[in-house]
Design an enzyme around this catalytic site. Sequence first.
Site, mmCIF file in Angstrom:
data_model
loop_
_atom_site.group_PDB
_atom_site.id
_atom_site.type_symbol
_atom_site.label_atom_id
_atom_site.label_comp_id
_atom_site.label_asym_id
_atom_site.label_seq_id
_atom_site.Cartn_x
_atom_site.Cartn_y
_atom_site.Cartn_z
ATOM 1 N N ASP A 1 -5.504 3.134 -0.313
ATOM 2 C CA ASP A 1 -6.255 3.407 1.061
ATOM 3 C C ASP A 1 -6.809 5.257 0.766
ATOM 4 O O ASP A 1 -6.064 6.036 0.698
ATOM 5 C CB ASP A 1 -5.455 3.276 2.192
ATOM 6 C CG ASP A 1 -6.256 3.490 3.292
ATOM 7 O OD1 ASP A 1 -7.530 3.257 3.463
ATOM 8 O OD2 ASP A 1 -5.696 3.696 4.376
ATOM 9 N N ASP B 1 -13.697 6.092 3.995
ATOM 10 C CA ASP B 1 -12.671 4.902 4.198
ATOM 11 C C ASP B 1 -12.824 3.805 3.326
ATOM 12 O O ASP B 1 -14.058 3.099 3.618
ATOM 13 C CB ASP B 1 -12.640 4.803 5.540
ATOM 14 C CG ASP B 1 -11.565 4.189 6.300
ATOM 15 O OD1 ASP B 1 -10.750 3.333 5.333
ATOM 16 O OD2 ASP B 1 -11.152 3.970 7.421
#
Length: 408
Positions: free
Chosen positions: A280, A101
Amino acid sequence: MFPAVSLLTTLLLALSIAASPVEIRDSPITLPTARRLNTSGGTINLLQHDQSRATALKTITIGRDTLDRRTGSIPVTNNAVDYIASVGIGNPATTYNLIVDNGCSVTWVGATTYVKTSTSVDTGNTIAVPSGSVPFSGTEYTDTVTLGSGLTIIQQPIGVASTSTGLTGVDGVLCIGPLDLTEGTLTDEPDTTIPTVTDNLYSQGIISQIVVSISFEPTSSESDTNGELTFGGTDAAKYTGAIAYAPLTTTYPSSYYWGINESIAYGTTTILSETAGIIDTATTLILIATNAYSLYQSATGATLDDTTGLLRIDSTQYSALENLNFNIGSSTYVLTPNGQIWPRTLNTYIGGSTSYIYLIVNSIGTPSGEGLDFINGYTFIERFYTVLDTTNSQVGFATTAYTNATTN
Ligand SMILES: *[C@@H]1O[C@H](CO)[C@@H](O)[C@H](O)[C@H]1NC(C)=O
Ligand SMILES: *[C@@H]1O[C@H](CO)[C@@H](O)[C@H](O)[C@H]1NC(C)=O
Ligand SMILES: *[C@@H]1O[C@H](CO)[C@@H](O)[C@H](O)[C@H]1NC(C)=O
């Protein structure tokens, strides 16, 4: 344009070309990652997952505004589709499966899975990331962290969660976001930052630049170890042509993440004028501002599918689909029609039908002008090698052998 302005532009351009991360080939500092689709918890609602993540990312406030940050947590529905890396913690190391992440910065594992060894030190600090992309709270430890084969960081601060929301089937999160996102996470020292894994690789002399490069590849399998993170540089085996860099955006709140400016055109028609957004790794779809999404829907002729929340098209519309062009810095990255669709063999996993074709471009839920107007999720990264370069405050992209893949 005034001459002075164009000179300045030229200088900035020259600087951004000169500052490129070191090339690392066959380096030990690479970490394989697996893309995993876990449907044992039921059908995956991609859109719900990604839109709630977008809301969480937009809600964050940092540092002195920690009071705001600590109020209310936004649940992330599930993490069934993600890139997972195996990371060793402790000595002897226990191997944990962590979500990769880049929208968070405090790497953490769950309390019930954490195995303490002689290198595990409880710092006595409580730590909380309540409105992060994957909220958690717990205790700060420092421990030995091993990435890949034998790349060892000592005394790495990590979170050991006592509560967390929305994680299933994984042990925690490997966070490769910017350092500033760690500010305000220590309950008793809200102005303190906590060095990230990448920062410590740098400060412990293991890498010479604070850079993480990401190679993801499209797959039509449920689980596929086809990705690679390279710490400290780039891996020429994973991209084609040259990497072009764009400066990190100055627009809040994208500026707290891996944020850039971009504009998007469907064929030759601009659907999103230049604005700020983020790259992302933990978002699947490409989410764009509602105004851009409406233009995309009418240009493609797609129908909103009530079951999946995704746009769907038929094969005739697919044949007519045009490229989606992402203008970033001085480069254009061309997402082909095949790059704009969900892998058809995986339609049923997301609640879809085998007779439709689903588009991976969707709405972020708010109109342009909010400072975080797009999220280029991993379906974008699977087509373009991505370099997160803290040292030179820039993000780089390059084409790959998969940019034009027709695997979907
Ligand atoms: C999938 O998720 C379930 C929980 O929903 C978990 O128990 C299981 O271990 C996961 N499977 C894999 C392969 O990670
Ligand atoms: C990005 O766009 C904003 C306006 O949307 C502008 O202020 C800024 O200068 C642009 N460039 C960068 C690198 O932030
Ligand atoms: C992708 O295909 C286009 C059109 O055929 C071509 O111009 C481009 O060079 C290809 N890109 C890569 C990375 O192979």
